[in-house]
Design a protein around this motif. Structure first.
Motif, PDB file in Angstrom:
ATOM      1  N   ASN A  48     -12.226 -19.456  23.123  1.00 54.54           N
ATOM      2  CA  ASN A  48     -11.819 -18.100  22.754  1.00 54.54           C
ATOM      3  C   ASN A  48     -12.946 -17.316  22.082  1.00 54.54           C
ATOM      4  O   ASN A  48     -13.061 -16.099  22.248  1.00 54.54           O
ATOM      5  N   ASP A  49     -13.757 -18.024  21.309  1.00 56.04           N
ATOM      6  CA  ASP A  49     -14.872 -17.349  20.640  1.00 56.04           C
ATOM      7  C   ASP A  49     -15.881 -16.818  21.657  1.00 56.04           C
ATOM      8  O   ASP A  49     -16.358 -15.682  21.543  1.00 56.04           O
ATOM      9  N   TRP A  50     -16.189 -17.638  22.639  1.00 57.59           N
ATOM     10  CA  TRP A  50     -17.118 -17.197  23.676  1.00 57.59           C
ATOM     11  C   TRP A  50     -16.503 -16.091  24.534  1.00 57.59           C
ATOM     12  O   TRP A  50     -17.211 -15.192  25.001  1.00 57.59           O
ATOM     13  N   ALA A  51     -15.189 -16.154  24.709  1.00 64.65           N
ATOM     14  CA  ALA A  51     -14.507 -15.085  25.462  1.00 64.65           C
ATOM     15  C   ALA A  51     -14.620 -13.763  24.701  1.00 64.65           C
ATOM     16  O   ALA A  51     -14.910 -12.712  25.307  1.00 64.65           O
ATOM     17  N   ASN A  52     -14.408 -13.782  23.386  1.00 62.58           N
ATOM     18  CA  ASN A  52     -14.536 -12.561  22.587  1.00 62.58           C
ATOM     19  C   ASN A  52     -15.950 -11.998  22.652  1.00 62.58           C
ATOM     20  O   ASN A  52     -16.152 -10.788  22.757  1.00 62.58           O
ATOM     21  N   PHE A  53     -16.931 -12.898  22.577  1.00 61.03           N
ATOM     22  CA  PHE A  53     -18.318 -12.452  22.669  1.00 61.03           C
ATOM     23  C   PHE A  53     -18.600 -11.867  24.051  1.00 61.03           C
ATOM     24  O   PHE A  53     -19.353 -10.896  24.184  1.00 61.03           O
ATOM     25  N   GLY A  54     -17.986 -12.461  25.070  1.00 60.54           N
ATOM     26  CA  GLY A  54     -18.143 -11.935  26.421  1.00 60.54           C
ATOM     27  C   GLY A  54     -17.548 -10.546  26.557  1.00 60.54           C
ATOM     28  O   GLY A  54     -18.131  -9.666  27.201  1.00 60.54           O
ATOM     29  N   TYR A  55     -16.383 -10.328  25.938  1.00 54.98           N
ATOM     30  CA  TYR A  55     -15.779  -8.998  25.955  1.00 54.98           C
ATOM     31  C   TYR A  55     -16.677  -7.979  25.260  1.00 54.98           C
ATOM     32  O   TYR A  55     -16.839  -6.845  25.728  1.00 54.98           O
ATOM     33  N   LEU A  56     -17.232  -8.391  24.130  1.00 52.63           N
ATOM     34  CA  LEU A  56     -18.125  -7.497  23.393  1.00 52.63           C
ATOM     35  C   LEU A  56     -19.352  -7.144  24.226  1.00 52.63           C
ATOM     36  O   LEU A  56     -19.741  -5.971  24.326  1.00 52.63           O
ATOM     37  N   THR A  57     -19.954  -8.144  24.838  1.00 49.27           N
ATOM     38  CA  THR A  57     -21.136  -7.914  25.664  1.00 49.27           C
ATOM     39  C   THR A  57     -20.799  -7.051  26.877  1.00 49.27           C
ATOM     40  O   THR A  57     -21.514  -6.095  27.199  1.00 49.27           O
ATOM     41  N   GLY A  58     -19.692  -7.380  27.553  1.00 44.71           N
ATOM     42  CA  GLY A  58     -19.306  -6.620  28.732  1.00 44.71           C
ATOM     43  C   GLY A  58     -18.971  -5.176  28.397  1.00 44.71           C
ATOM     44  O   GLY A  58     -19.366  -4.252  29.121  1.00 44.71           O
ATOM     45  N   GLY A  59     -18.247  -4.969  27.290  1.00 38.35           N
ATOM     46  CA  GLY A  59     -17.919  -3.606  26.885  1.00 38.35           C
ATOM     47  C   GLY A  59     -19.148  -2.790  26.541  1.00 38.35           C
ATOM     48  O   GLY A  59     -19.243  -1.606  26.876  1.00 38.35           O
ATOM     49  N   THR A  60     -20.118  -3.436  25.881  1.00 41.62           N
ATOM     50  CA  THR A  60     -21.371  -2.746  25.534  1.00 41.62           C
ATOM     51  C   THR A  60     -22.140  -2.348  26.789  1.00 41.62           C
ATOM     52  O   THR A  60     -22.672  -1.225  26.883  1.00 41.62           O
ATOM     53  N   LEU A  61     -22.184  -3.249  27.747  1.00 48.68           N
ATOM     54  CA  LEU A  61     -22.902  -2.955  28.994  1.00 48.68           C
ATOM     55  C   LEU A  61     -22.218  -1.827  29.771  1.00 48.68           C
ATOM     56  O   LEU A  61     -22.894  -0.986  30.384  1.00 48.68           O
ATOM     57  N   LEU A  62     -20.892  -1.801  29.757  1.00 51.02           N
ATOM     58  CA  LEU A  62     -20.178  -0.714  30.438  1.00 51.02           C
ATOM     59  C   LEU A  62     -20.470   0.637  29.786  1.00 51.02           C
ATOM     60  O   LEU A  62     -20.702   1.630  30.471  1.00 51.02           O
ATOM     61  N   LEU A  63     -20.477   0.664  28.457  1.00 48.64           N
ATOM     62  CA  LEU A  63     -20.813   1.908  27.761  1.00 48.64           C
ATOM     63  C   LEU A  63     -22.265   2.294  28.014  1.00 48.64           C
ATOM     64  O   LEU A  63     -22.604   3.480  28.090  1.00 48.64           O
ATOM     65  N   PHE A  64     -23.120   1.298  28.152  1.00 45.28           N
ATOM     66  CA  PHE A  64     -24.538   1.545  28.414  1.00 45.28           C
ATOM     67  C   PHE A  64     -24.726   2.355  29.696  1.00 45.28           C
ATOM     68  O   PHE A  64     -25.623   3.208  29.782  1.00 45.28           O
ATOM     69  N   THR A  65     -23.856   2.128  30.677  1.00 38.78           N
ATOM     70  CA  THR A  65     -24.006   2.826  31.958  1.00 38.78           C
ATOM     71  C   THR A  65     -23.643   4.306  31.871  1.00 38.78           C
ATOM     72  O   THR A  65     -23.999   5.085  32.761  1.00 38.78           O
ATOM     73  N   VAL A  66     -22.923   4.694  30.805  1.00 33.30           N
ATOM     74  CA  VAL A  66     -22.524   6.106  30.683  1.00 33.30           C
ATOM     75  C   VAL A  66     -23.045   6.740  29.392  1.00 33.30           C
ATOM     76  O   VAL A  66     -22.585   7.818  29.000  1.00 33.30           O
ATOM     77  N   ASP A  67     -23.972   6.084  28.723  1.00 33.59           N
ATOM     78  CA  ASP A  67     -24.497   6.599  27.456  1.00 33.59           C
ATOM     79  C   ASP A  67     -25.090   8.000  27.597  1.00 33.59           C
ATOM     80  O   ASP A  67     -24.855   8.878  26.756  1.00 33.59           O
ATOM     81  N   ASP A  68     -25.870   8.219  28.630  1.00 33.27           N
ATOM     82  CA  ASP A  68     -26.522   9.526  28.803  1.00 33.27           C
ATOM     83  C   ASP A  68     -25.487  10.629  29.018  1.00 33.27           C
ATOM     84  O   ASP A  68     -25.599  11.719  28.439  1.00 33.27           O
TER      85      ASP A  68
END
Length: 279
Positions: A57-77
């Motif tokens: 579960n800990d790695w899953a939470n970290f994966g969600y955090l990483t995935g969410g950050t990367l998704l926001l990264f694509t629309v930051d501009d």
């Protein structure tokens, strides 16, 4: 014979009296202070060591955090261009608060004040809260300073795009130290730790809102991208939760016994994505 009986009772009582006297003697201001300082450093070390003990579960939470950050990264501009349309509508006192509150010097004035109040009033719960605040700020503050130099992401105010990087510098390179956001991390660490003292969800929500202001302001003034602030905010929750559980074994006063662990829920639909965090 009766005198021997009294002597025996006295000898049996002496260790108890001695222990009571010793416990009172040990409960001094200096001993409390040194104990708390040890727990501050212990909490920081505990937070940094957690990835070595993570499970599914800990790695899953970290994966969600990483995935969410990367998704926001694509629309930051695009998000950065969009928010420029209402920057002038924000009151000056909100902008000033956002910049000042999240700064390290003001942060430690607040956290240090909370701790000293608990220390001098001999309030263990307040002492523990101060220890949690200081150790969380220290762990997050050091981590974000190191990360800025490794990642080297351009700030919006540099004029470069969100995908521009100048990584791996020993010294801080201004305008290329956007990720993560120190202001957002420190401010929300404080808010999340303080909100633990209250059970009312509306009080918690109000404290969280105040803690989100510095990150919001840093985005509005082109110091950070939205993904910087989102990542820093969620990471601060991980840090506070980790240190708080460590402090459970160090202090009698506990205020998270009935709290649930972090849980995530992702939802997807046509042109939509939702992420909910329950704490």
């Amino acid at each position: 014979m009766k005198s021997l009986k009294y002597l025996f009772i006295l000898l049996m009582a002496l260790p108890v009296v001695g222990q009571d006297f010793q416990s009172k003697k040990d409960k001094t201001l200096w001993n409390d202070f040194t104990y708390d300082v040890g727990n501050i450093f212990g909490g920081v070390g505990h937070a940094y060591s957690r990835p070595f003990h993570w499970k599914g579960n800990d790695w899953a939470n970290f994966g969600y955090l990483t995935g969410g950050t990367l998704l926001l990264f694509t629309v930051d501009d695009q998000l950065n261009d969009w928010k420029n349309g209402f920057r002038e509508d924000i009151p000056d006192f909100v902008i000033d608060y956002g910049h000042e509150y999240g700064s390290p010097e003001n942060n430690y004035m607040l956290t240090g004040g909370v701790y000293l109040a608990g220390l001098f009033t001999k309030n263990e719960k307040l002492r523990r809260t101060g220890v949690l605040l200081i150790s969380s700020a220290t762990a997050g503050g050091f981590l974000q300073q190191v990360s800025k130099r490794i990642v080297g992401r351009a700030r919006p105010k540099s004029g470069a795009s969100s995908s521009t990087f100048d990584p791996l510098h020993l010294d801080r390179v201004y305008d290329y130290d956007s990720f993560p956001s120190g202001h957002a991390m420190l401010a929300f660490s404080n808010a999340y730790a303080i909100a633990k003292q209250f059970k009312n969800p509306w009080v918690k929500a109000g404290i969280y809102t105040v803690g989100l202001v510095p990150g919001f302001v840093r985005v509005m003034d082109d110091f950070h991208w939205i993904s910087d602030v989102a990542f820093s905010t969620v990471l601060s929750i991980f840090i506070v939760e980790s240190i708080d559980r460590y402090l459970d074994s160090k202090y009698d006063e506990k205020y998270n016994d009935n709290e649930k662990k972090l849980s995530w829920n992702l939802s997807f639909g046509p042109n939509t994505m939702g992420v909910s965090l329950r704490f």
